[in-house]
Scaffold this motif. Structure first.
Motif, mmCIF file in Angstrom:
data_model
loop_
_atom_site.group_PDB
_atom_site.id
_atom_site.type_symbol
_atom_site.label_atom_id
_atom_site.label_comp_id
_atom_site.label_asym_id
_atom_site.label_seq_id
_atom_site.Cartn_x
_atom_site.Cartn_y
_atom_site.Cartn_z
ATOM 1 N N UNK A 23 -31.648 -16.092 -27.000
ATOM 2 C CA UNK A 23 -33.016 -16.058 -26.364
ATOM 3 C C UNK A 23 -33.253 -14.784 -25.443
ATOM 4 N N UNK A 24 -32.153 -14.180 -25.232
ATOM 5 C CA UNK A 24 -32.442 -12.750 -24.497
ATOM 6 C C UNK A 24 -33.091 -11.823 -25.519
ATOM 7 N N UNK A 25 -32.748 -11.829 -26.692
ATOM 8 C CA UNK A 25 -33.257 -10.744 -27.566
ATOM 9 C C UNK A 25 -34.423 -11.302 -28.160
ATOM 10 N N UNK A 26 -35.073 -12.568 -27.920
ATOM 11 C CA UNK A 26 -36.240 -13.092 -28.464
ATOM 12 C C UNK A 26 -37.535 -12.332 -27.622
ATOM 13 N N UNK A 27 -37.909 -11.187 -27.834
ATOM 14 C CA UNK A 27 -38.902 -10.757 -27.032
ATOM 15 C C UNK A 27 -40.051 -10.204 -27.625
ATOM 16 N N UNK A 28 -41.158 -9.931 -26.962
ATOM 17 C CA UNK A 28 -42.412 -9.488 -27.770
ATOM 18 C C UNK A 28 -42.642 -8.125 -28.457
ATOM 19 N N UNK A 29 -41.572 -7.301 -28.047
ATOM 20 C CA UNK A 29 -41.632 -5.806 -28.481
ATOM 21 C C UNK A 29 -40.197 -5.131 -28.472
ATOM 22 N N UNK A 30 -40.024 -4.329 -29.632
ATOM 23 C CA UNK A 30 -38.862 -3.626 -29.380
ATOM 24 C C UNK A 30 -38.631 -2.727 -28.164
ATOM 25 N N UNK A 31 -39.700 -2.248 -27.721
ATOM 26 C CA UNK A 31 -39.533 -1.525 -26.655
ATOM 27 C C UNK A 31 -39.769 -1.935 -25.192
ATOM 28 N N UNK A 32 -40.076 -3.177 -24.852
ATOM 29 C CA UNK A 32 -40.260 -3.904 -23.513
ATOM 30 C C UNK A 32 -39.664 -5.251 -23.587
ATOM 31 N N UNK A 33 -38.880 -5.300 -22.617
ATOM 32 C CA UNK A 33 -38.255 -6.716 -22.327
ATOM 33 C C UNK A 33 -38.981 -7.021 -20.845
ATOM 34 N N UNK A 106 -25.429 4.329 -14.530
ATOM 35 C CA UNK A 106 -27.014 3.794 -14.598
ATOM 36 C C UNK A 106 -26.807 2.514 -15.481
ATOM 37 N N UNK A 107 -26.165 2.465 -16.600
ATOM 38 C CA UNK A 107 -26.245 1.293 -17.478
ATOM 39 C C UNK A 107 -25.727 0.015 -16.709
ATOM 40 N N UNK A 108 -24.839 -0.008 -15.873
ATOM 41 C CA UNK A 108 -24.485 -0.892 -14.993
ATOM 42 C C UNK A 108 -25.463 -1.379 -14.104
ATOM 43 N N UNK A 109 -25.957 -0.425 -13.319
ATOM 44 C CA UNK A 109 -26.810 -0.664 -12.334
ATOM 45 C C UNK A 109 -28.113 -1.360 -13.047
ATOM 46 N N UNK A 110 -28.580 -1.098 -14.201
ATOM 47 C CA UNK A 110 -29.712 -1.576 -14.587
ATOM 48 C C UNK A 110 -29.488 -2.737 -15.191
ATOM 49 N N UNK A 161 -35.524 -2.538 -9.406
ATOM 50 C CA UNK A 161 -35.968 -3.293 -10.437
ATOM 51 C C UNK A 161 -35.618 -2.844 -11.726
ATOM 52 N N UNK A 162 -35.177 -3.704 -12.788
ATOM 53 C CA UNK A 162 -34.642 -3.477 -14.067
ATOM 54 C C UNK A 162 -35.626 -2.570 -14.817
ATOM 55 N N UNK A 163 -35.259 -1.642 -15.585
ATOM 56 C CA UNK A 163 -36.044 -0.699 -16.143
ATOM 57 C C UNK A 163 -36.152 -1.191 -17.596
ATOM 58 N N UNK A 164 -37.161 -1.734 -18.237
ATOM 59 C CA UNK A 164 -37.466 -2.452 -19.180
ATOM 60 C C UNK A 164 -37.748 -1.644 -20.521
ATOM 61 N N UNK A 165 -38.214 -0.615 -20.425
ATOM 62 C CA UNK A 165 -38.943 0.342 -21.246
ATOM 63 C C UNK A 165 -38.844 1.579 -20.868
ATOM 64 N N UNK A 166 -38.819 2.686 -21.869
ATOM 65 C CA UNK A 166 -38.879 3.912 -21.583
ATOM 66 C C UNK A 166 -39.881 4.500 -20.675
#
Length: 592
Positions: A23-33, A106-110, A161-166
């Motif tokens: 369910x966490x991978x079921x998103x609308x875009x490969x670049x945005x969560x 930063x990966x842990x923090x995000x 805030x989580x960084x969900x895209x580039x």
């Protein structure tokens, strides 16, 4: 493009890969969560996500120790050391050094930011909020990660805030903040949850870890943060609250006791062998065993079932790249083991595997010969590595065929932090009591040990009121919670809270030579006791990952921080003058 973008992009979706939740991978875009589309609202997702974060934290396992010890005064490198270790040792760390990976932090923090943004803490099971414990645990992990990062790099990029895209990463401001500003932000974030419970404890493999904490106590973090801000009374209150909530003690049965032959003037302490009280000190580091007297608070836990073993064990023994410094060895050798004032073992230059002084050193924290190790599968040590310099033994206790662990926090560390805080709060005798006598009914009620001005908020000749965060005289039934010196175990509910110095140096409370010298001013006394606390950190917590940060923390409150740190660290180097000159510039304290 934002110069920090490279640190974020690789970790934007990393938690989801570890979590393995469809369910966490079921998103609308490969670049945005979108956090709103992927709420954590069931227990399976919650567990997977939390384990995913811990998998990322585990990536810091080796660098935590290398950066905290190789840059300190207690750990040296051998001729076998790889180039990355040499760079850390020489305070000349390149950008591609494997111990200098900002993206790991930063990966842990995000991932923590994503969890905090998506966990639904409103869900109830009866009267309990289902996800609140995990939510609080993740906030603690994020704070701890930020604390490690700012101590290693001096400044950090703070974002909640989580960084969900580039694009999210590109939109971040370039501004970074330092230790003081970060501490204030983290305190504000953690304070509302300081009394919340943490999740159930974690078992990995078949190792008996059921009574070992896998999550960081909020009050411990807050105490450290208040120390950074110089708010020492508040820091002491936080440490005391954690001690008092859990009734944590430096148990008498954990002390190392030497065998004594004869009595009176003829009494002598045997020079080899020992008699242990119940549980020897090395069990503080053993993965197996869940006894409360063993002092484990928080472990960084990983698996070795794939055959990779413990990287620290490999550095210390397999490849023999790190070893104890002469400073560390001399710290232990210079101590006096006290049975009583008439029967002592003076400091010595003993180099056998059975020490004549502080037993926490040679024979336990390190050995001089390979034969003392239970694992002989590594083959011969390289002569060029200088085996006679010693082999760090602590890490051998921390791994099995299935599991490896590292103590991030211990009860001893908690009491040392408390002593550090109360000392700087103007109570050097109370702080010294934590080292020599232990904080118990006796030490708190004897005015020659802790004077009235340091323990009472108000007092007259016949009445008094304890400062709440100083009171270790609580009574339970017919005995005292923290015990009485000399009362004997049968007169207490289990044990006596003893001084930290006695863990390796015998009956320290009986040693008239272990004392605070007369000083001209209160500030002089505070710095003298602080020196003893720093020494006790070395005796008790050497090689565990926190030494360089301890020295930095103390240095920053001294009148000449650069001189303090450079003197302490450079003492282990052959090119001491060069290292001292480098550390006289605070910019060189940190990684680039």
């Amino acid at each position: 493009m934002n110069k920090l973008l490279k640190y974020f992009v690789g970790g934007i979706l990393l938690m989801f890969l570890f979590a393995s939740c469809d369910s966490m991978l079921d998103v609308d875009s490969n670049s945005v969560v979108s956090p709103d589309e992927n709420k954590l609202d069931n227990t399976d997702e919650d567990v997977y996500s939390l384990l995913g974060i811990w998998t990322q934290v585990d990536k810091l396992f080796t660098s935590y120790v290398v950066l905290g010890e190789v840059r300190g005064d207690l750990m040296d490198i051998t001729d076998n050391a790889n180039n990355d270790l040499k760079e850390v040792y020489n305070f000349d760390v390149s950008e591609d050094n494997k111990y200098n990976v900002k993206s790991d932090y930063y990966s842990i923090i995000n991932s923590c930011n994503y969890y905090i943004a998506t966990a639904d803490t409103s869900i109830l099971e009866g009267a309990d909020k289902v996800f609140l414990k995990e939510y609080v645990a993740v906030k603690a992990i994020r704070a701890w990660t930020y604390m490690q990062m700012v101590q290693n790099y001096g400044k950090v990029k703070y974002f909640e805030k989580p960084l969900m895209s580039v694009q999210d990463a590109e939109d971040l401001d370039d501004a970074e903040i330092g230790r003081i500003e970060l501490a204030s932000l983290l305190i504000n974030d953690l304070l509302p949850y300081m009394d919340e419970e943490m999740p159930d404890l974690v078992t990995i493999g078949s190792s008996d870890l059921t009574d070992l904490r896998s999550f960081i106590p909020m009050k411990f973090l807050l105490g450290d943060l208040y120390q950074w801000l110089g708010q020492y009374e508040v820091a002491a209150q936080m440490y005391y609250a954690l001690i008092d909530d859990e009734e944590y003690m430096v148990y008498e049965r954990s002390r190392i006791q030497r065998q004594v032959s004869g009595s009176g003037d003829a009494a002598v302490i045997l020079s080899a062998g020992s008699v242990w009280i119940d549980y020897k000190w090395t069990n503080y580091f053993s993965i197996n065993g869940n006894y409360p007297y063993l002092g484990k608070l928080v472990l960084m836990i990983g698996s070795t079932e794939l055959g990779e073993g413990s990287p620290l064990d490999t550095l210390a023994f397999g490849n023999y790249e790190i070893c104890p410094s002469d400073v560390a060895k001399n710290n232990w050798a210079s101590q006096v083991y006290c049975y009583n004032n008439e029967v002592k073992l003076e400091a010595s230059s003993n180099t056998s595997d059975y020490p004549n002084n502080d037993y926490r050193g040679i024979g336990l924290s390190y050995y001089t010969t390979k034969t003392r190790f239970h694992n002989s599968s590594y083959g011969a040590l390289s002569a060029s590595g200088g085996v006679n310099r010693g082999i760090i033994a602590k890490y051998m206790e921390m791994s099995t065929d299935e599991t490896r662990a590292l103590n991030l926090y211990r009860i001893s560390t908690l009491y040392l932090r408390y002593a550090e805080a109360v000392n700087r709060a103007g109570k050097p005798n109370l702080a010294f009591a934590a080292l020599k006598y232990g904080l118990n009914y006796t030490s708190l009620t004897v005015d020659s040990i802790v004077p009235k001005r340091e323990k009472y908020s108000t007092y007259t000749d016949t009445s008094y009121t304890y400062v709440p965060w100083v009171d270790f005289t609580e009574k339970s039934g017919s005995s005292y919670v923290y015990g009485e010196l000399g009362a004997g175990e049968e007169d207490t509910e289990g044990d006596v809270n003893v001084g930290l110095h006695s863990l390796g140096c015998g009956n320290s409370w009986l040693d008239d030579d272990y004392k605070i010298d007369s000083c001209g001013t209160l500030q002089d006394s505070i710095e003298q006791v602080e020196d003893l606390i720093v020494e006790e950190y070395a005796l008790e917590t050497a090689f565990e990952g926190g030494r360089y940060q301890d020295l930095m923390r103390v240095a920053l409150r001294r009148s000449s921080p650069e001189e303090y740190l450079s003197n302490m660290v450079s003492a282990k180097y052959e090119n001491a003058a060069e290292i001292k000159a480098k550390l006289m510039n605070q910019e060189n304290w940190y990684l680039k």
